[in-house]
Structure formats: C-alpha cells, structure tokens
Design a protein around this motif. Structure first.
Motif, PDB file in Angstrom:
ATOM      1  N   ARG A   1      47.372 101.467  70.291  1.00 12.51           N
ATOM      2  CA  ARG A   1      46.968 102.639  71.072  1.00 12.51           C
ATOM      3  C   ARG A   1      48.010 102.961  72.152  1.00 12.51           C
ATOM      4  N   HIS A   2      48.531 101.933  72.784  1.00 15.76           N
ATOM      5  CA  HIS A   2      49.498 102.167  73.860  1.00 15.76           C
ATOM      6  C   HIS A   2      50.745 102.859  73.320  1.00 15.76           C
ATOM      7  N   LEU A   3      51.210 102.416  72.148  1.00  9.49           N
ATOM      8  CA  LEU A   3      52.406 103.022  71.567  1.00  9.49           C
ATOM      9  C   LEU A   3      52.126 104.466  71.140  1.00  9.49           C
ATOM     10  N   ILE A   4      50.955 104.694  70.557  1.00 11.22           N
ATOM     11  CA  ILE A   4      50.579 106.069  70.177  1.00 11.22           C
ATOM     12  C   ILE A   4      50.591 106.973  71.407  1.00 11.22           C
ATOM     13  N   GLU A   5      49.949 106.540  72.481  1.00 13.92           N
ATOM     14  CA  GLU A   5      49.835 107.366  73.674  1.00 13.92           C
ATOM     15  C   GLU A   5      51.190 107.573  74.352  1.00 13.92           C
ATOM     16  N   HIS A   6      52.062 106.555  74.247  1.00 12.39           N
ATOM     17  CA  HIS A   6      53.411 106.694  74.780  1.00 12.39           C
ATOM     18  C   HIS A   6      54.150 107.832  74.088  1.00 12.39           C
ATOM     19  N   TYR A   7      54.092 107.874  72.757  1.00 12.19           N
ATOM     20  CA  TYR A   7      54.809 108.914  72.011  1.00 12.19           C
ATOM     21  C   TYR A   7      54.099 110.260  72.069  1.00 12.19           C
ATOM     22  N   MET A   8      52.798 110.269  72.269  1.00 16.08           N
ATOM     23  CA  MET A   8      52.099 111.546  72.460  1.00 16.08           C
ATOM     24  C   MET A   8      52.590 112.242  73.719  1.00 16.08           C
ATOM     25  N   THR A   9      52.823 111.468  74.779  1.00 19.37           N
ATOM     26  CA  THR A   9      53.316 112.075  76.024  1.00 19.37           C
ATOM     27  C   THR A   9      54.729 112.627  75.865  1.00 19.37           C
ATOM     28  N   LYS A  10      55.447 112.165  74.845  1.00 22.77           N
ATOM     29  CA  LYS A  10      56.803 112.659  74.590  1.00 22.77           C
ATOM     30  C   LYS A  10      56.803 113.826  73.603  1.00 22.77           C
ATOM     31  N   GLY A  11      55.618 114.231  73.175  1.00 22.50           N
ATOM     32  CA  GLY A  11      55.520 115.390  72.308  1.00 22.50           C
ATOM     33  C   GLY A  11      55.790 115.121  70.845  1.00 22.50           C
ATOM     34  N   ARG A  12      55.603 113.878  70.415  1.00 19.53           N
ATOM     35  CA  ARG A  12      55.832 113.564  69.006  1.00 19.53           C
ATOM     36  C   ARG A  12      54.612 113.970  68.183  1.00 19.53           C
ATOM     37  N   SER A  13      54.800 114.089  66.847  1.00 23.43           N
ATOM     38  CA  SER A  13      53.752 114.606  65.970  1.00 23.43           C
ATOM     39  C   SER A  13      52.915 113.524  65.300  1.00 23.43           C
ATOM     40  N   TYR A  14      53.559 112.440  64.900  1.00 24.10           N
ATOM     41  CA  TYR A  14      52.849 111.397  64.162  1.00 24.10           C
ATOM     42  C   TYR A  14      53.527 110.055  64.368  1.00 24.10           C
ATOM     43  N   LEU A  15      52.820 109.001  63.984  1.00 19.91           N
ATOM     44  CA  LEU A  15      53.364 107.645  64.022  1.00 19.91           C
ATOM     45  C   LEU A  15      53.074 106.962  62.699  1.00 19.91           C
ATOM     46  N   ASP A  16      54.096 106.325  62.120  1.00 19.23           N
ATOM     47  CA  ASP A  16      53.974 105.583  60.864  1.00 19.23           C
ATOM     48  C   ASP A  16      54.047 104.086  61.129  1.00 19.23           C
ATOM     49  N   LEU A  17      53.434 103.325  60.247  1.00 15.83           N
ATOM     50  CA  LEU A  17      53.565 101.872  60.291  1.00 15.83           C
ATOM     51  C   LEU A  17      53.444 101.326  58.872  1.00 15.83           C
ATOM     52  N   SER A  18      53.977 100.130  58.686  1.00 12.76           N
ATOM     53  CA  SER A  18      53.944  99.466  57.385  1.00 12.76           C
ATOM     54  C   SER A  18      53.097  98.209  57.499  1.00 12.76           C
ATOM     55  N   VAL A  19      52.215  97.985  56.530  1.00  8.89           N
ATOM     56  CA  VAL A  19      51.316  96.839  56.564  1.00  8.89           C
ATOM     57  C   VAL A  19      51.203  96.254  55.155  1.00  8.89           C
ATOM     58  N   MET A  20      51.150  94.923  55.061  1.00  2.00           N
ATOM     59  CA  MET A  20      51.025  94.281  53.763  1.00  2.00           C
ATOM     60  C   MET A  20      49.775  94.763  53.035  1.00  2.00           C
ATOM     61  N   HIS A  21      49.889  94.959  51.738  1.00  2.00           N
ATOM     62  CA  HIS A  21      48.809  95.546  50.948  1.00  2.00           C
ATOM     63  C   HIS A  21      47.516  94.742  51.002  1.00  2.00           C
TER      64      HIS A  21
ATOM     65  N   ILE B   1      49.388 108.279  61.332  1.00  2.00           N
ATOM     66  CA  ILE B   1      48.379 108.990  62.115  1.00  2.00           C
ATOM     67  C   ILE B   1      49.020 110.236  62.706  1.00  2.00           C
ATOM     68  N   TRP B   2      48.409 111.387  62.377  1.00  2.00           N
ATOM     69  CA  TRP B   2      48.801 112.651  63.007  1.00  2.00           C
ATOM     70  C   TRP B   2      48.109 112.679  64.368  1.00  2.00           C
ATOM     71  N   PHE B   3      48.873 112.937  65.411  1.00  2.00           N
ATOM     72  CA  PHE B   3      48.360 112.722  66.759  1.00  2.00           C
ATOM     73  C   PHE B   3      47.193 113.637  67.129  1.00  2.00           C
ATOM     74  N   GLU B   4      47.038 114.780  66.444  1.00  2.00           N
ATOM     75  CA  GLU B   4      45.881 115.626  66.763  1.00  2.00           C
ATOM     76  C   GLU B   4      44.571 114.979  66.310  1.00  2.00           C
ATOM     77  N   ASN B   5      44.683 113.918  65.468  1.00  2.00           N
ATOM     78  CA  ASN B   5      43.483 113.209  65.006  1.00  2.00           C
ATOM     79  C   ASN B   5      43.139 112.006  65.883  1.00  2.00           C
ATOM     80  N   TYR B   6      44.017 111.676  66.822  1.00  2.00           N
ATOM     81  CA  TYR B   6      43.815 110.473  67.634  1.00  2.00           C
ATOM     82  C   TYR B   6      42.767 110.692  68.719  1.00  2.00           C
TER      83      TYR B   6
END
Length: 593
Positions: A220-240, A110-115
């Motif tokens: 959501r909490h993790l996304i918002e945590h890294y958004m406040t730190k100025g990060r650009s995106y967050l990746d995750l891995s999920v079983m197919h 997720i690119w944070f500008e889309n959140y």
C-alpha cells in the motif's frame, strides 16, 4: 509536441477501457506485437536499470530480441537479471535455450483508480526511504533471511536517492529493527514510459515480525507513493503457487495481466527451472547444507526424508549426515551432549561455569532443591527443541506439574537453578566460533480485537510459512503457566500495541527467534565456547549460555546441542564452514569470494 499530446490523449482513453480492451491497447501488455511508432518516438530504447541485485530489462523498449538476449545473458556472478514486458518471450528463450528460461510467475497489475486506501495504519511501524550504505546492510540481512539475492557491495548508495528507483524500509519504532523492505521502479523516470507505469520488486518481510499485515502495509505504501507522483498503475510478479500472496493482491484489486518474465539459468534460479527429484525436499536445517554442497559440486543423496538423513560425496569420500550431525561426531561426544547432566559435568571439569543441577529421585529432594534456589528449570535429561522444558518454576504445584510434563519426554528428569539473563546460542564448527545469536522467547502483540489464543494462531500461520512448518508456538500447560504469571489467559484480549511473551523457552521450534550478535560478542564468550567444544570433543556443536550482556564476559553454560540448526544465523556463513569441515578440498578462501 504533437506526438506527446497524441500519446497523452491515448493514455486518457485507455483508462476508460474495459480490462480486455486495455490488454489490447497498452504496449506493456502486448506480448505478441511490436509497439506503435508513437511509443518508439517517446521512450528511451534498450532501457534497463541496476537494482543492486541485478539488471531489470524492459523488454518492450528493445528493438531486437537478439539485443535483449545479449544484455540479459550478460549477468555478473551472483546477480539476477530479469527481462519483463517481452515481445514473444518464447522466441527470446529459443535464442539461448541453455541459458534462459520462462519464469513460472504471474504478473498482476493495479490501475490506481481502482485502489482504496486502508482504514487504519500500524502505529508501531514507521516506513522510510533507504538512503545510505548502513541501510543497504539492514536490507541485505533481511534479504538473506528470505533467501533472496543481496544488493551488491558495488551498488552505489547514491542511486538510492534518485528518482528512478526507491527502496522503502519498515522499522519497529522502538528498536529501529528492519521488519520489511520493498523496492519500486518508476518507468516514466527510467524510459519515459507513455503509460506512466511503475512496478514493485524485492518485497520481503522478516519471518519473525511481530505484527501481521506488514507485507500489505508495504504494498500500500508503494502504491500511494506512486499515486502522489501521478502514475497510472503498478505491476508486480508473484510465483504461480504463492496463493497467500495472490489472495492479498486480489483483495487490493490487482488483476492478472499477460506479462511474462525471462531469467537466466543460474544457481539461484535453479528451483524455478529444474523440477526437484521426487521426495528430496527436506527441512530448512538440512536444505541449507544441501544447497551449499550442490553449489560446490558435491553429490547429494537423500537416504531418509522424514529423518532428514542424507549423504554427501566428493573425491571418493562419502559422509552421512542428519542435518548438521555427521559421522565425524563420535558416539561418546554425542552422549556427552545429548545427556544434559553429563554435559554439565564435562564442562565443569574443564573449569567452565555451569548452574547447580540435580536428577529427580524423589518428591522431597525436588522440593528441597526448589526451596534452595526459589526459581528453577525443569527438563528431560535427554531431549531437544525445547520439548518438555518449563522455565522459572517457583511453586510446589508448578514443580510437580512440570516434572510430570518433562517425564513424558524421557525416563529421567532434571532440575536446574534458574539463571536470569539473555539467552545466547553460539555455533562452533571445527572448534572455532562461527556464529553467535541472542535467542528471543516467542511473543504476540495485541490489536484490541483478538484474544491471545487467536494472536498465537495468526503468528503460527506466519511461522509455518516462513520456516516450512519447522516452528510453531505450542498452546499447552507451559504457555498457560507463562500467561498466568502475567495475570493473563488465552482468552484475554490485549490492548493495541501491548507485547506479551507467551513462553519463556526461546527455542526456534517453539516459536523463538534469533538475532545475530557475532560481531558484538565479548572475546571471552568466544573463548569459553571454543573451550567447551574442545572439552566435549565435538566438531559441530550449538552451545546455549545465559549472559548479562553480549559485550560483557559473565556467563553460565546451560546446554550443548550435538545437532545445531545452521539456518537462521544470517549473515554468518554457517553452511559454508560446515562444508569446509567435511570437504576441505572444496574450501572457498576469503580472497576468492
């Protein structure tokens, strides 16, 4: 300075690109070409971090696949190393085909500008950062419930308060019990990532969490945590094939990206690279035994999948099992446990405390028994999993309905004095207590929108996913009676935050849950449980007691289960002790663990 400014301008430009253009521009998504010189000039090479459960290796920071292969294969016993952002993952696995495999998972970004933030929060849940060894113990208990790798005892708790790695815990405000956990990695802090990325790992939610949506809350909490730190995106891995999770991530505006994981072929990862034999997947109560047996090199043969019957073979000896019931349990011991009046007779003769009980022979005698005790339990004389059981019957009309319901599960119905208190399950193996858990009746929590029936349906969907269909809250007469006693109906809409017990029977199969209290149990309760197993002459048994307090000696025995479920007793080693009993020559002593 010029290199950094150039890289900063490139990152700004990347954010304006389309999805396809981003794939071509961002180094983390380019699995087919080497990073540009600017990337190497700014980042730390051969970057990795100890996550507690294993090493996370950032593949695109390694200059050679050979070096990455060596680091990935250097995995400590019991750990789970992961290599992500790989250049030519197929080539990496070819360097050690007997040791490595391509993980069958998808990567989402997720690119944070889309959140878009949520419109509401969960006021009954608080989220905080894990900070100490006690927090690690709570996290490990939850990870074990979800069959995930534990954080190692060698992991330094001081690393929890650094800037590279963070564990968040969701706790119930009243009880402080851990409901969920998630881990985040800050790529900028770890290897000076020019893309300013981060990633999510180890998302786990308690299978018996009362509130729906806790998983989404943690993401959501993790996304918002890294958004406040100025990060650009967050990746995750999920079983197919985890469609429920993928649906959630897509709702949050995650996009699938061409990023791949490579892992080691170890015992934990075996289901990911070894196709199961056709028709060999059993219920959780059989699987926990089979996994431990296979780990010790014991042969397993599935004899009847539907009935969960299988055989274990080692050293020329074969033992047939139905979950935890084996040939080592005699027919007489089986009878003593399965026939509830016989159970209490045996235990009473051994000097143990049991409630007053009678077999229903006439309406008059049943009504007299109710009049004598005012509150009673009605149940089949032979049965398990809480089927046909009605608790705290107090009126004549309820009595006759309950007798009719119990009669549908057997020819004989018994009445028993209702004992108010805490429901305790003790598992005894080889006449030694192995685990003790408080059994909690199923409940739902209101949200001011859904009816109780709708809340039960939502809870059942979560239970089905967590227990592979083994647990479900029935909507029947007993559920309606329980609600009626609280002046509620299935159509009632509960106010936000109000918790309501929907059945008094705490059996796991009917939606109940377990809370481990083994280390808190009063010594006398342990003693009487072991005495009961010896009186019944049964090597594996689950004993149900009603107690006042886990740290007090008062008790009364209710039932004995000749085929106790060994799952859901984390962190107690129920399956280990079971296999120790069957094949003592494979026993793993504490000194070697």
């Amino acid at each position: 300075m010029k290199t950094k400014n150039k890289t900063s301008r490139q990152n700004s430009e990347v954010l304006k690109l389309t999805r396809v253009e981003r794939v071509m521009k961002t180094t983390s998504q380019s699995s087919w070409k080497r990073p540009q010189k600017a990337f190497w000039d700014q980042t730390l090479t051969s970057a990795s971090i100890d996550c507690g459960w294993g090493q996370m290796l950032f593949g695109h920071t390694f200059e050679s696949l050979e070096g990455l292969k060596d680091r990935l294969c250097d995995e400590r016993v019991g750990a789970r190393n992961i290599a992500l952002y790989l250049r030519d993952p197929h080539v990496l696995t070819s360097l050690a085909p007997q040791e490595l495999f391509l993980d069958p998972s998808h990567t989402f970004r997720i690119w944070f500008e889309n959140y878009r933030p949520a419109r509401s929060s969960m006021k009954h849940i608080s989220i905080r950062r894990a900070e100490c060894k006690a927090d690690i113990e709570k996290i490990n208990l939850l990870l074990e419930k979800r069959r995930m790798v534990r954080i190692s005892e060698k992991f330094n708790p001081k690393d929890l308060i650094g800037s590279k790695l963070i564990y968040f815990m969701a706790e119930e405000r009243g009880t402080k019990s851990c409901q969920a956990v998630v881990m985040g990695l800050d790529h900028l802090e770890i290897f000076n990532d020019p893309e300013k990325g981060c990633s999510l790992w180890s998302l786990a939610v308690d299978p018996h969490a009362k509130w729906p949506g806790i998983g989404e809350l943690m993401v959501r909490h993790l996304i918002e945590h890294y958004m406040t730190k100025g990060r650009s995106y967050l990746d995750l891995s999920v079983m197919h094939n985890n469609q429920r999770a993928i649906k959630l991530y897509e709702k949050l505006k995650f996009e699938r990206v061409p990023v791949f994981c490579v892992k080691n072929k170890n015992a934990y990862n075996e289901p990911l690279y070894m196709a199961p034999e056709a028709g060999t997947s059993l219920n959780p109560y059989a699987e926990i035994i089979i996994r431990e047996a296979r780990r010790r090199g014991i042969g397993v043969e599935i004899l009847d999948k539907q009935s969960a019957i299988f055989s274990l073979s080692f050293g020329g000896r074969t033992i047939t099992c139905q979950e935890s019931l084996t040939e080592m349990t005699s027919a007489i011991a089986l009878l003593r446990c399965s026939h509830k009046p016989t159970t209490l007779k045996v235990l009473k003769a051994a000097g143990l405390k049991v409630p007053d009980q009678m077999i229903v022979t006439s309406k008059k005698s049943a009504e007299e028994f109710l009049k004598k005790h005012r509150g009673i339990v009605v149940k089949p004389a032979v049965g398990e999993q809480g089927n046909g059981v009605a608790v705290n019957i107090r009126s004549i009309s309820q009595l006759h309905k309950a007798i009719g319901m119990a009669g549908g599960f057997g020819d004989s119905v018994i009445l028993e004095r209702y004992c108010k208190g805490i429901d305790l399950r003790i598992v005894v193996i080889d006449f030694v207590m192995v685990a003790a858990s408080v059994r909690r009746a199923p409940s739902v929590v209101g949200n001011a929108e859904d009816t109780i029936q709708s809340l039960i349906a939502k809870r059942n969907r979560r239970l089905h996913a967590a227990t592979f269909g083994e647990s479900k809250i029935p909507v029947d007469y007993e559920t309606e009676r329980c609600l009626k006693n609280q002046k509620l109906k299935l159509s009632t809409v509960l106010e936000d935050g109000r918790e309501v017990i929907v059945r008094l029977t705490p059996n796991l199969h009917t939606g109940g849950s377990l809370v481990d209290v083994t280390d808190k149990l009063h010594p006398h309760l342990k003693e009487v449980a072991e005495t009961a197993a010896k009186a019944l002459k049964i090597p594996v048994v689950g004993l149900d007691l009603i107690i006042d307090d886990v740290q007090k000696p008062e008790y009364v025995f209710i039932e004995a289960n000749e085929r106790p479920g060994l799952a859901n007793h984390e962190p107690q080693p129920t399956a280990d002790k079971f296999i120790d009993l069957l094949f003592p020559q494979t026993k793993i002593y504490e000194a070697a663990r």
